[in-house]
Design an enzyme around this catalytic site. Sequence first.
Site, short mmCIF file in Angstrom:
data_model
loop_
_atom_site.label_atom_id
_atom_site.label_comp_id
_atom_site.label_asym_id
_atom_site.label_seq_id
_atom_site.Cartn_x
_atom_site.Cartn_y
_atom_site.Cartn_z
N HIS A 1 24.20 21.18 37.06
CA HIS A 1 22.89 21.60 36.59
C HIS A 1 22.16 20.50 35.82
O HIS A 1 21.00 20.21 36.12
CB HIS A 1 22.92 22.91 35.81
CG HIS A 1 21.53 23.44 35.66
ND1 HIS A 1 20.85 24.00 36.72
CD2 HIS A 1 20.66 23.36 34.66
CE1 HIS A 1 19.62 24.27 36.33
NE2 HIS A 1 19.47 23.90 35.09
N TYR B 1 18.32 18.14 36.19
CA TYR B 1 17.38 17.71 35.14
C TYR B 1 17.32 16.20 35.03
O TYR B 1 16.29 15.63 34.64
CB TYR B 1 17.70 18.39 33.80
CG TYR B 1 17.07 19.75 33.79
CD1 TYR B 1 15.73 19.89 33.47
CD2 TYR B 1 17.76 20.87 34.22
CE1 TYR B 1 15.11 21.11 33.54
CE2 TYR B 1 17.15 22.10 34.30
CZ TYR B 1 15.82 22.21 33.95
OH TYR B 1 15.19 23.42 34.03
N HIS C 1 14.38 26.62 47.38
CA HIS C 1 14.09 26.38 45.95
C HIS C 1 14.24 24.90 45.61
O HIS C 1 13.33 24.28 45.05
CB HIS C 1 15.02 27.22 45.08
CG HIS C 1 15.05 26.80 43.64
ND1 HIS C 1 13.99 27.00 42.80
CD2 HIS C 1 16.00 26.17 42.91
CE1 HIS C 1 14.29 26.51 41.60
NE2 HIS C 1 15.50 25.99 41.65
N PHE C 2 15.38 24.29 45.98
CA PHE C 2 15.54 22.90 45.52
C PHE C 2 14.79 21.90 46.41
O PHE C 2 14.67 20.74 46.04
CB PHE C 2 17.00 22.52 45.24
CG PHE C 2 17.94 22.50 46.40
CD1 PHE C 2 17.85 21.54 47.38
CD2 PHE C 2 18.97 23.43 46.46
CE1 PHE C 2 18.75 21.51 48.43
CE2 PHE C 2 19.87 23.41 47.52
CZ PHE C 2 19.77 22.45 48.50
N HIS C 3 14.24 22.40 47.52
CA HIS C 3 13.31 21.51 48.23
C HIS C 3 11.91 21.54 47.59
O HIS C 3 11.10 20.66 47.86
CB HIS C 3 13.25 21.85 49.72
CG HIS C 3 14.39 21.21 50.48
ND1 HIS C 3 15.65 21.75 50.52
CD2 HIS C 3 14.47 20.05 51.18
CE1 HIS C 3 16.46 20.96 51.21
NE2 HIS C 3 15.77 19.91 51.62
N ARG D 1 22.73 29.85 53.65
CA ARG D 1 22.55 28.41 53.59
C ARG D 1 23.83 27.75 54.09
O ARG D 1 24.81 28.45 54.37
CB ARG D 1 22.24 27.96 52.15
CG ARG D 1 23.37 28.19 51.17
CD ARG D 1 22.99 27.86 49.74
NE ARG D 1 22.95 26.43 49.49
CZ ARG D 1 23.16 25.88 48.28
NH1 ARG D 1 23.42 26.64 47.23
NH2 ARG D 1 23.10 24.59 48.12
N ARG D 2 23.84 26.42 54.20
CA ARG D 2 25.02 25.64 54.58
C ARG D 2 25.64 26.15 55.89
O ARG D 2 26.86 26.17 56.03
CB ARG D 2 26.10 25.72 53.50
CG ARG D 2 25.73 25.14 52.16
CD ARG D 2 26.96 25.10 51.29
NE ARG D 2 26.71 24.49 50.00
CZ ARG D 2 26.78 25.14 48.84
NH1 ARG D 2 27.09 26.41 48.80
NH2 ARG D 2 26.57 24.49 47.71
#
Lengths: 50, 551
Positions: free
Chosen positions: B225, B229, B376-378, B441-442
Site C-alpha cells: 500500500h 503512495y 481502479h489502479f489504472h 481480475r488476473r
Amino acid sequence: MAKTEFNTKKKIKVEHHESDLRGTLASVFLLGFFIIVTWVSVWMLFLDRF
Amino acid sequence: MMNSNKLEKVDSRDAKLSMAYFYVAFIALALGGLAGLLQTLVRSGKVVLPWGIDYYQVLTVHGVLLGLVLTTFFIMGFQFALISRTTGTFTNGARITGWVGFWLMTIGTAMAATMVLLKEASVLYTFYAPLMAHPIFYIGLTLVIVGSWVAGGSMIATYAKWKRNNPGKASSLLTFMAIINTFMWIIATLGVAATVLIQILPWSLGLVDTIDILVSRTLFWYFGHPMVYFWLLPAYMCWYAIVPKIIGGKIFSDSLARLSFILFLLFSIPVGFHHQLVEPGIDPAWKYIQVVLTFMVIIPSLMTAFSLFATFESFGRSKGAKGLFGWFRKLPWGDARFVVPFIGMLSFIPAGAGGIINASHQMNAVIHNTIWVTGHFHLTAATAVVLTFFGISYWLIPHLTGRVLTKAMNKLAIIQGIVWTIGMSFMSGAMHAAGLLGAPRRSSFSEYGGAAQAQEWIPYQIAQAVGGSILFIGIILVLIIFINLAFFAPKGETEFPVGEVADGAEKPPLVFENWKLWLGISAALILFAYTIPFIDIIQNAPPGSKGYKFW
C-alpha cells in the site's frame, strides 16, 4: 509597540477578506458529493447482494 | 525556497544521472505497454498469442515493468533532479552513490526480466506465494530494492548535509517532499525485503520445503500500500509545487503541503490489511483498525484537492475572472506541462472515490479480486500518476538535455493526453463495470463452460481491448515525444519550474522537519497496527505450502 501589533493584525485581516475562494468552496462540496454518491451506490449494491 | 531562486539549472553531471534513470523508465514503458496491449486483446477472446506465449507471462511483464520498474526508475530520476535543483548540486560522493543505486537497480531489473522472458517467473507483479518463480527473479527484485535504498541514501545524505549547513532554516518544499517520499519508501520496502529474503528466497532455492502464505502476503501488503503512495507523492509534488509556477500563480500554502505529506507518511503504511479484507486468519478487529487508519489518508487527499482548487481560483481571479467558476477558463489550456497533469488530477477524483469503496470492508466483498480493482489502479497509477509523470517529462527532459519543447511537440503532447483520456475511459470504465458484474481480475479469456454470467462480461472485455489499443497509441506518442526531447529537439534553455509561495505567507514551522518526531510516530503507528495481529498470524499458522508452477 502595542500600536505596531495592532497594525499587523489589521493587515492580515484585510488580506483574508480579499481572497475570494467561493469557487473552491463549491468545488470541494461537489467533490464530497461525488464521493458520497459513488459510495452509497456500491453500498446499495452490497445490500442488494449479500 | 531560499535556494531555489539562485539555482536555476540542474548541474550537467546530476542531469546525466537523472537521464540514466529516465532511459530505463521509458524502455520499460515501451515493453510494458506492448504487453498491456496484448493482454487486452487476449481477454477480448478475439486474439490468441502466437509461439506459445502465455497470457500470465505477458501479465507479469506488464505488471513488473510498469508497476515496479517504470515508476521506481522515474521517481528516482525525478527526485535526483528536484534535489539538485532546489537544494544544490550533489557532491561527487553522493552522485557516485546515485550511480551505484542505478546500476544495482538496472542489473536487478535485467535479471528479473530475463527470468520472466524465459518463462521461469509467471508469478505476476505481486509474486504471491505459493506461486514459485526461479530464485534469480527474486534476487533481481531484491537488487532493485537495495539499489533504490542506495539511491535514496544519497538523497537523504545530501539533504542532511544541507540541514547541517543551514541550521534553523526550512528546506525547500520540493526537497522536503522528496525526502518524505524516500523515508516512506525505505520503511515500506523493509516488509517486502523481509518476506523475500527470509521466506521466499530460501523456499525457491529449495533450502526449506514450505512457506507460510499469510505471513508472506501480510509482509507484501505492509509494503504494497505505501508503494502506491510512493508512486502518487511525486505526482503531488508536481501538483502542489510545480504546476502553480507553470500556470503563473503561487503555491496556495507551503505549510499545508508539508502537513499533507507528513500525514501521508504517517497513514500510508499501517494500512496493509485493507488489501487482505477477505483473507482468513486475520482478526476482524485488527482489519477494522487498519481500515480506520486507511480512512485517515482521505484527510491529506482532500487537503490536496482544496489546495489545488484554491491555487487555480486565486490565479484565475488575479487575471480578472468573474463568477463562481470563471477562473477555470483562465487556466493555460494550450500548455501541455499544465494540461497533461491536470487530466491526471481530474482522474484522481473517481480514482479516490473508488479507493474509498475498496477500503470499506463490506463493499470490498462486492469488488474483491474482480477487474474493478484493475480499473481502479489504472485510474490512480496509470492515469493520475503516469500522466503527471509524462507532463513532468515535457519540461524536465529538455531541461536536462539542454533542448526545448517545440510548439509541434507541445501540441502532440496535448493530443497524447486526450488520446490517453479516451482510451482509459473505455478501458477503466469497462473494467469497473465488468467488475461490478463479477468479472475476475488476473484471468485469461474464458467462457467458464458457457456460464451465463461470464457471457455478460464479454462486451466489456471487447471495450477494454478497444481502450487498450487507444492507450497503446498514447504510449507510442509519448515515446515519440521522449525520443525527440532526449535526442532531436532544438538546442536551448528550458525552465525548471519551481513554485513560489504567496506574498506575505508565513514561513513553514520547523517542527515539520523534526524527523525524530515524525519517524517516531510512524514507527509507533506501524507497531500498534501490526504487532498483535502479526504475532497472532504466526502463532496460529496453518501448515506451510509447497511451491506451485502452473505455467
